[in-house]
Design a protein around this motif. Structure first.
Motif, short mmCIF file in Angstrom:
data_model
loop_
_atom_site.label_atom_id
_atom_site.label_comp_id
_atom_site.label_asym_id
_atom_site.label_seq_id
_atom_site.Cartn_x
_atom_site.Cartn_y
_atom_site.Cartn_z
N SER A 96 0.84 -1.19 0.00
CA SER A 96 0.00 0.00 0.00
C SER A 96 0.87 1.24 0.00
O SER A 96 1.95 1.25 0.62
N PHE A 97 0.42 2.29 -0.66
CA PHE A 97 1.18 3.54 -0.67
C PHE A 97 1.38 4.06 0.75
O PHE A 97 2.39 4.65 1.06
N LYS A 98 0.43 3.81 1.61
CA LYS A 98 0.51 4.30 2.99
C LYS A 98 1.60 3.59 3.79
O LYS A 98 1.99 4.04 4.85
N GLU A 99 2.12 2.48 3.26
CA GLU A 99 3.17 1.73 3.95
C GLU A 99 4.57 2.24 3.63
O GLU A 99 5.52 1.89 4.32
N ILE A 100 4.73 3.04 2.57
CA ILE A 100 6.08 3.45 2.18
C ILE A 100 6.60 4.53 3.11
O ILE A 100 5.86 5.21 3.80
N SER A 101 7.90 4.71 3.08
CA SER A 101 8.53 5.60 4.05
C SER A 101 8.14 7.06 3.89
O SER A 101 7.96 7.75 4.88
N ILE A 102 7.98 7.57 2.67
CA ILE A 102 7.65 8.99 2.53
C ILE A 102 6.24 9.28 3.05
O ILE A 102 5.96 10.36 3.55
N ALA A 103 5.36 8.31 2.99
CA ALA A 103 4.00 8.51 3.52
C ALA A 103 4.02 8.65 5.04
O ALA A 103 3.10 9.21 5.62
N ARG A 104 5.08 8.15 5.65
CA ARG A 104 5.20 8.26 7.12
C ARG A 104 6.07 9.43 7.55
O ARG A 104 6.32 9.61 8.73
N HIS A 105 6.52 10.24 6.59
CA HIS A 105 7.36 11.41 6.91
C HIS A 105 6.52 12.41 7.70
O HIS A 105 5.37 12.68 7.37
N ASP A 106 7.10 12.96 8.77
CA ASP A 106 6.36 13.86 9.67
C ASP A 106 5.73 15.04 8.95
O ASP A 106 4.55 15.34 9.13
N ARG A 107 6.50 15.72 8.12
CA ARG A 107 6.01 16.95 7.49
C ARG A 107 5.36 16.67 6.13
O ARG A 107 4.30 17.20 5.82
N LEU A 108 6.02 15.85 5.31
CA LEU A 108 5.54 15.65 3.94
C LEU A 108 4.51 14.53 3.81
O LEU A 108 3.73 14.51 2.87
N GLY A 109 4.51 13.59 4.75
CA GLY A 109 3.58 12.46 4.67
C GLY A 109 2.14 12.88 4.50
O GLY A 109 1.47 12.42 3.56
N PRO A 110 1.60 13.75 5.37
CA PRO A 110 0.20 14.16 5.21
C PRO A 110 -0.07 14.84 3.86
O PRO A 110 -1.12 14.62 3.26
N MET A 111 0.88 15.64 3.37
CA MET A 111 0.68 16.31 2.08
C MET A 111 0.66 15.30 0.94
O MET A 111 -0.17 15.40 0.03
N VAL A 112 1.55 14.32 0.99
CA VAL A 112 1.60 13.29 -0.06
C VAL A 112 0.32 12.47 -0.05
O VAL A 112 -0.28 12.22 -1.10
N LEU A 113 -0.11 12.06 1.13
CA LEU A 113 -1.34 11.25 1.23
C LEU A 113 -2.55 12.04 0.77
O LEU A 113 -3.43 11.50 0.08
#
Length: 144
Positions: free
Chosen positions: A96-113
């Motif tokens: 799942s895209f939500k499992e990758i590391s950038i999706a869990r990034h503190d600042r950029l994760g929410p923007m990417v999702l």
């Protein structure tokens, strides 16, 4: 360099500071350990097997020996190492895209999702707009 790339129709993309772990995961997960193992092979050669010629100069290793170092170094890169690198960069479509590391990034994760959700919604709207299966006359019931 910009002109060189432009003439060849190559887009140059700058990677923001601190994003290497998220955007260049093959460099971190595969290339870095490969280079480390290759360096260990070279150090072993220099410390234990390097020879000098009759003039006292060091003799370069043979192509066969260098290729052996590369093979040995590559053999130390495990399948799980490659799988983790692919999953971290969302190159493995089974995760799942939500499992990758950038999706869990503190600042950029929410923007990417948020951007991914927006793209999914737009794709669904596009599917609805391009629906061209119009019922035939015999499928329609007319009430008067």
């Amino acid at each position: 360099m910009k002109k060189f790339l432009a003439r060849r129709r190559i887009d140059q993309i700058m990677i923001p500071a601190g994003m290497t772990a998220y955007l260049q995961n093959l460099d971190i997960a595969i290339n870095k350990p490969f280079k480390y193992h290759l360096c260990m092979e070279l150090n072993d050669y220099i410390e234990n097997r390097m020879e000098k010629n009759q003039h006292g100069n060091f003799v370069k290793p043979s192509l066969q020996e260098v290729m052996t170092w590369v093979k040995n170094s590559w053999d130390k890169i495990t399948d799980s190492c490659v799988a983790n690198a692919l999953q971290a960069g969302y190159m493995d479509k089974q995760c799942s895209f939500k499992e990758i590391s950038i999706a869990r990034h503190d600042r950029l994760g929410p923007m990417v999702l948020q951007e991914m959700e927006l793209q999914e919604i737009q794709a669904r709207i596009q599917e609805l707009e391009t629906y061209d299966s119009v019922p035939e006359e015999h499928d329609m019931t007319v009430f008067e």
